[in-house]
Design a protein around this motif. Structure first.
Motif, PDB file in Angstrom:
ATOM      1  N   CYS A   1       0.814  -1.226   0.000  1.00 51.94           N
ATOM      2  CA  CYS A   1       0.000   0.000   0.000  1.00 51.94           C
ATOM      3  C   CYS A   1       0.842   1.268   0.000  1.00 51.94           C
ATOM      4  O   CYS A   1       0.357   2.332  -0.346  1.00 51.94           O
ATOM      5  N   GLY A   2       2.092   1.173   0.417  1.00 51.16           N
ATOM      6  CA  GLY A   2       2.960   2.340   0.414  1.00 51.16           C
ATOM      7  C   GLY A   2       2.863   3.208   1.655  1.00 51.16           C
ATOM      8  O   GLY A   2       3.501   4.250   1.729  1.00 51.16           O
ATOM      9  N   CYS A   3       2.084   2.790   2.644  1.00 49.95           N
ATOM     10  CA  CYS A   3       1.923   3.599   3.856  1.00 49.95           C
ATOM     11  C   CYS A   3       3.242   3.816   4.595  1.00 49.95           C
ATOM     12  O   CYS A   3       3.433   4.840   5.237  1.00 49.95           O
ATOM     13  N   CYS A   4       4.150   2.891   4.501  1.00 48.23           N
ATOM     14  CA  CYS A   4       5.413   3.007   5.234  1.00 48.23           C
ATOM     15  C   CYS A   4       6.530   3.614   4.384  1.00 48.23           C
ATOM     16  O   CYS A   4       7.661   3.758   4.851  1.00 48.23           O
ATOM     17  N   GLU A   5       6.232   3.983   3.145  1.00 47.82           N
ATOM     18  CA  GLU A   5       7.290   4.450   2.245  1.00 47.82           C
ATOM     19  C   GLU A   5       8.048   5.644   2.810  1.00 47.82           C
ATOM     20  O   GLU A   5       9.277   5.688   2.756  1.00 47.82           O
ATOM     21  N   GLN A   6       7.343   6.612   3.360  1.00 51.15           N
ATOM     22  CA  GLN A   6       8.014   7.805   3.884  1.00 51.15           C
ATOM     23  C   GLN A   6       8.991   7.428   4.996  1.00 51.15           C
ATOM     24  O   GLN A   6      10.133   7.902   5.013  1.00 51.15           O
ATOM     25  N   ASP A   7       8.559   6.559   5.912  1.00 49.83           N
ATOM     26  CA  ASP A   7       9.451   6.138   6.994  1.00 49.83           C
ATOM     27  C   ASP A   7      10.611   5.303   6.465  1.00 49.83           C
ATOM     28  O   ASP A   7      11.747   5.448   6.918  1.00 49.83           O
ATOM     29  N   ALA A   8      10.338   4.436   5.510  1.00 48.98           N
ATOM     30  CA  ALA A   8      11.394   3.599   4.943  1.00 48.98           C
ATOM     31  C   ALA A   8      12.437   4.455   4.221  1.00 48.98           C
ATOM     32  O   ALA A   8      13.639   4.238   4.359  1.00 48.98           O
ATOM     33  N   ARG A   9      11.966   5.439   3.472  1.00 46.88           N
ATOM     34  CA  ARG A   9      12.903   6.338   2.773  1.00 46.88           C
ATOM     35  C   ARG A   9      13.729   7.143   3.767  1.00 46.88           C
ATOM     36  O   ARG A   9      14.940   7.327   3.580  1.00 46.88           O
ATOM     37  N   ALA A  10      13.108   7.608   4.832  1.00 45.48           N
ATOM     38  CA  ALA A  10      13.835   8.379   5.851  1.00 45.48           C
ATOM     39  C   ALA A  10      14.892   7.512   6.525  1.00 45.48           C
ATOM     40  O   ALA A  10      16.025   7.963   6.752  1.00 45.48           O
ATOM     41  N   THR A  11      14.538   6.274   6.823  1.00 47.79           N
ATOM     42  CA  THR A  11      15.496   5.361   7.439  1.00 47.79           C
ATOM     43  C   THR A  11      16.635   5.049   6.483  1.00 47.79           C
ATOM     44  O   THR A  11      17.805   5.020   6.880  1.00 47.79           O
ATOM     45  N   LEU A  12      16.310   4.855   5.219  1.00 49.64           N
ATOM     46  CA  LEU A  12      17.336   4.618   4.199  1.00 49.64           C
ATOM     47  C   LEU A  12      18.267   5.820   4.097  1.00 49.64           C
ATOM     48  O   LEU A  12      19.495   5.671   4.121  1.00 49.64           O
ATOM     49  N   ASP A  13      17.706   7.013   4.011  1.00 49.97           N
ATOM     50  CA  ASP A  13      18.519   8.227   3.900  1.00 49.97           C
ATOM     51  C   ASP A  13      19.434   8.398   5.104  1.00 49.97           C
ATOM     52  O   ASP A  13      20.607   8.742   4.967  1.00 49.97           O
ATOM     53  N   LYS A  14      18.897   8.143   6.292  1.00 46.27           N
ATOM     54  CA  LYS A  14      19.707   8.278   7.504  1.00 46.27           C
ATOM     55  C   LYS A  14      20.837   7.257   7.505  1.00 46.27           C
ATOM     56  O   LYS A  14      21.982   7.588   7.826  1.00 46.27           O
ATOM     57  N   ALA A  15      20.529   6.019   7.140  1.00 46.49           N
ATOM     58  CA  ALA A  15      21.558   4.975   7.103  1.00 46.49           C
ATOM     59  C   ALA A  15      22.638   5.314   6.078  1.00 46.49           C
ATOM     60  O   ALA A  15      23.834   5.127   6.339  1.00 46.49           O
ATOM     61  N   LEU A  16      22.229   5.832   4.932  1.00 39.84           N
ATOM     62  CA  LEU A  16      23.208   6.213   3.906  1.00 39.84           C
ATOM     63  C   LEU A  16      24.084   7.359   4.384  1.00 39.84           C
ATOM     64  O   LEU A  16      25.281   7.391   4.085  1.00 39.84           O
ATOM     65  N   SER A  17      23.515   8.293   5.125  1.00 43.40           N
ATOM     66  CA  SER A  17      24.299   9.438   5.598  1.00 43.40           C
ATOM     67  C   SER A  17      25.296   9.041   6.676  1.00 43.40           C
ATOM     68  O   SER A  17      26.265   9.756   6.919  1.00 43.40           O
ATOM     69  N   GLN A  18      25.074   7.909   7.315  1.00 41.56           N
ATOM     70  CA  GLN A  18      25.958   7.469   8.394  1.00 41.56           C
ATOM     71  C   GLN A  18      27.077   6.549   7.925  1.00 41.56           C
ATOM     72  O   GLN A  18      27.927   6.160   8.711  1.00 41.56           O
TER      73      GLN A  18
END
Length: 62
Positions: free
Chosen positions: A34-51
């Protein structure tokens, strides 16, 4: 997160070389319904990539 994908799963995928959301989806199955978690998943991905620590290039001493 949906499909039982956790933030730890996302961080582990990044550590294993995932660096694009589409790759994360293919690897983990996150946000492919459904994509409901996409925003959180993208934020977690971005944070992990930045670290990720990128090693500095070694320069030759002359």
């Amino acid at each position: 997160m949906c499909n039982a994908v956790t933030d730890s799963d996302i961080r582990r995928a990044v550590a294993d070389g995932v660096n694009h959301f589409s790759d994360l989806q293919a690897r983990t199955g996150c946000s492919d319904c459904c994509g409901c978690c996409e925003q959180d998943a993208r934020a977690t991905l971005d944070k992990a990539l930045s670290q990720i620590q990128v090693p500095l290039p070694i320069t030759a001493m002359a």
